[in-house]
Design a protein around this motif. Structure first.
Motif: not given
Length: 154
Positions: A55-63, A30-41
């Motif tokens: 946004p998910t708030g992450i970057r990934v390195a896939i092999p 599962d991926l979660r919405a990681n909203l920017p601070p101004e949209s969290r509330a």
């Protein structure tokens, strides 16, 4: 098991869980919405037929030799009409940018995405790259040139 390296965005809420499998037999994390601070509330409202990259708030390195497929969560799609626009979305092994999820609201009412909501699934799968060459004819098959729905099966 392969490992996916994860980098938090500078603004991300690191208190939210990383992508995770909810059961032992789950294929998708599962991926979660990681909203920017101004949209969290307030969250993000998807109007009917509205689209947004959440946004998910992450970057990934896939092999190398793998991809990450971004797929809809079936419960979200069935209960609320919210799904992934380009399902499945593909994250290539050489992409290092922000991981966003393109959602669309196919229902007739507004849908509120809240900070931390599970919005999609990530499935990591092997990739085989093919070579392509021009030929003068293709081999014959029973189906032949029959297109969509040509097999007569429902």
């Amino acid at each position: 098991m392969i490992e996916i390296a994860v980098l938090w965005e500078d603004w991300a809420d690191q208190g939210l869980p990383l992508p995770s499998y909810e059961t032992l037999g789950a294929a998708g994390a599962d991926l979660r919405a990681n909203l920017p601070p101004e949209s969290r509330a307030t969250g993000v409202v998807l109007p009917p037929m509205g689209r947004a990259i959440l946004p998910t708030g992450i970057r990934v390195a896939i092999p190398e030799g793998y991809e990450m497929q971004i797929r809809p969560r079936s419960g979200l799609a069935v209960k609320s009409g919210v799904t992934v626009v380009n399902a499945p979305g593909t994250i290539d092994s050489d992409y290092r940018g922000p991981l966003g999820v393109a959602l669309v609201n196919l229902s007739g009412t507004d849908y509120l995405v809240r900070h931390g909501d599970r919005i999609a699934q990530a499935v990591v799968a092997p990739v085989v790259q093919a070579g392509y060459r021009v030929v003068t004819a293709l081999d014959e098959t029973e189906r032949g040139t029959g297109g969509f729905g040509s097999t007569g099966r429902s």
